[in-house]
Design a protein around this motif. Structure first.
Motif, PDB file in Angstrom:
ATOM      1  N   VAL A 151       0.864  -1.032   0.029  1.00 28.64           N
ATOM      2  CA  VAL A 151       0.102  -0.067  -0.014  1.00 28.64           C
ATOM      3  C   VAL A 151       0.916   1.177   0.118  1.00 28.64           C
ATOM      4  O   VAL A 151       0.587   2.259  -0.616  1.00 28.64           O
ATOM      5  N   VAL A 152       2.045   1.142   0.852  1.00 25.18           N
ATOM      6  CA  VAL A 152       2.944   2.553   0.777  1.00 25.18           C
ATOM      7  C   VAL A 152       3.407   2.429  -0.525  1.00 25.18           C
ATOM      8  O   VAL A 152       3.621   3.665  -1.047  1.00 25.18           O
ATOM      9  N   ASN A 153       3.656   1.337  -1.169  1.00 24.16           N
ATOM     10  CA  ASN A 153       4.560   1.697  -2.463  1.00 24.16           C
ATOM     11  C   ASN A 153       3.668   2.209  -3.539  1.00 24.16           C
ATOM     12  O   ASN A 153       3.974   3.163  -4.327  1.00 24.16           O
ATOM     13  N   THR A 154       2.208   1.816  -3.520  1.00 31.46           N
ATOM     14  CA  THR A 154       1.223   2.503  -4.311  1.00 31.46           C
ATOM     15  C   THR A 154       1.108   3.762  -4.172  1.00 31.46           C
ATOM     16  O   THR A 154       1.056   4.609  -5.178  1.00 31.46           O
ATOM     17  N   ILE A 155       1.099   4.205  -2.980  1.00 31.47           N
ATOM     18  CA  ILE A 155       0.941   5.761  -2.570  1.00 31.47           C
ATOM     19  C   ILE A 155       2.002   6.552  -3.052  1.00 31.47           C
ATOM     20  O   ILE A 155       1.957   7.462  -3.623  1.00 31.47           O
ATOM     21  N   ARG A 156       3.313   6.017  -2.713  1.00 34.29           N
ATOM     22  CA  ARG A 156       4.734   6.604  -3.179  1.00 34.29           C
ATOM     23  C   ARG A 156       4.564   6.776  -4.655  1.00 34.29           C
ATOM     24  O   ARG A 156       5.075   7.771  -5.100  1.00 34.29           O
ATOM     25  N   SER A 157       4.108   5.671  -5.430  1.00 35.68           N
ATOM     26  CA  SER A 157       4.200   5.720  -6.895  1.00 35.68           C
ATOM     27  C   SER A 157       3.499   6.979  -7.480  1.00 35.68           C
ATOM     28  O   SER A 157       3.575   7.224  -8.738  1.00 35.68           O
ATOM     29  N   ASN A 158       2.384   7.023  -6.756  1.00 34.91           N
ATOM     30  CA  ASN A 158       1.368   8.082  -7.233  1.00 34.91           C
ATOM     31  C   ASN A 158       1.634   9.722  -6.704  1.00 34.91           C
ATOM     32  O   ASN A 158       0.856  10.466  -6.689  1.00 34.91           O
ATOM     33  N   GLY A 159       2.861   9.676  -6.202  1.00 38.22           N
ATOM     34  CA  GLY A 159       3.172  10.852  -5.614  1.00 38.22           C
ATOM     35  C   GLY A 159       2.936  11.234  -4.100  1.00 38.22           C
ATOM     36  O   GLY A 159       3.249  12.423  -3.811  1.00 38.22           O
ATOM     37  N   GLY A 160       2.503  10.509  -3.446  1.00 41.74           N
ATOM     38  CA  GLY A 160       1.908  10.552  -2.168  1.00 41.74           C
ATOM     39  C   GLY A 160       3.012  10.479  -1.310  1.00 41.74           C
ATOM     40  O   GLY A 160       4.221   9.643  -1.485  1.00 41.74           O
TER      41      GLY A 160
END
Length: 250
Positions: A50-59
């Motif tokens: 989940v963290v990686n998904t958020i970070r990959s979207n700029g979050g």
């Protein structure tokens, strides 16, 4: 990608039970709205995903491995949040599980486990973040309970007890902290299509009993959590929103 008009810009949000289901979708939506998000759960692989998904979207997000039934883990959850982001603005209490048993078959072990998981964890997490919110003069708590808190369902006695208790407690905490700039509200979902019920053979039958004709998605519930966590609901505290497809209201 991160939007321009962000409803949670620079807010720090803890979302328990955010490695799947409503919690995961809430965390991702919060991040898209500009929040720094703390992903909380027991499954490290899912949390990091989940963290990686958020970070990959700029979050921005971190994962804190947490068993919400353990006090030390809850304290660590808040401490790690403060270490990473120096503040806590939003708490979404979401972690929990359903138990369905005939009333006379509910055992002491069931009581101890589910009261601690579905009720104590919410109570304790609120206790831990409120002093920091009070110091800042603002804060927002969203407790995700259940439509079972107000509806009558056979074999739901213990589950409904835990959810009803937190729903009412939230009103009292809201009253105590209203003059301190802190809002506390509840979301009461009905049946949501998550991994917990995906393999249940009664799932199609349950869906037929919902006036809207289907179960909710986690994404739909997350939008309601965002409403309560943002200034879109700025004049709401001590309130409960039922999102059950019409089961309670019709």
């Amino acid at each position: 990608m991160i939007q321009e008009k962000l409803r949670l810009k620079d807010k720090v949000a803890i979302v328990t039970g955010s490695t799947s289901g409503i919690g995961e979708e809430t965390a991702k939506l919060f991040a898209n709205e500009g929040a720094n998000v703390v992903i909380v759960g027991r499954r490290q692989d899912r949390g990091e995903k989940v963290v990686n998904t958020i970070r990959s979207n700029g979050g921005k997000a971190i994962f804190v491995k947490t068993d919400v039934t353990k006090d030390d883990d809850l304290v660590n959850m808040v401490n790690k949040t403060l270490e990473a982001f120096q503040q806590v603005d939003i708490l979404v209490n979401n972690a929990g599980r359903i138990i369905q048993k005939p009333f006379t078959e509910i055992a002491e072990d069931d009581w101890d486990h589910y009261v601690r998981l579905n009720s104590y964890s919410y109570f304790r997490a609120m206790q831990l973040v409120l002093p920091y919110m009070e110091k800042r003069g603002s804060g927002n708590i969203v407790n995700i309970t259940s439509a079972a808190a107000i509806n009558v369902r056979k074999t739901h006695a213990l589950y409904s007890f835990t959810k009803a208790g937190i729903t009412h407690m939230s009103k009292i905490v809201a009253a105590e902290y209203a003059d301190k700039g802190i809002r506390v509200n509840c979301l009461l979902p009905g049946v949501v299509y998550t991994e917990m019920i995906a393999d249940n053979p009664r799932t199609p039958e349950v869906a037929k009993g919902i006036p809207l004709g289907r179960m909710s998605t986690p994404e739909e519930q997350a939008k309601s959590v965002l409403y309560l966590a943002s200034e879109d609901s700025s004049f709401m505290t001590g309130s409960s929103i039922v999102t059950d497809g019409g089961v309670t209201g019709i």
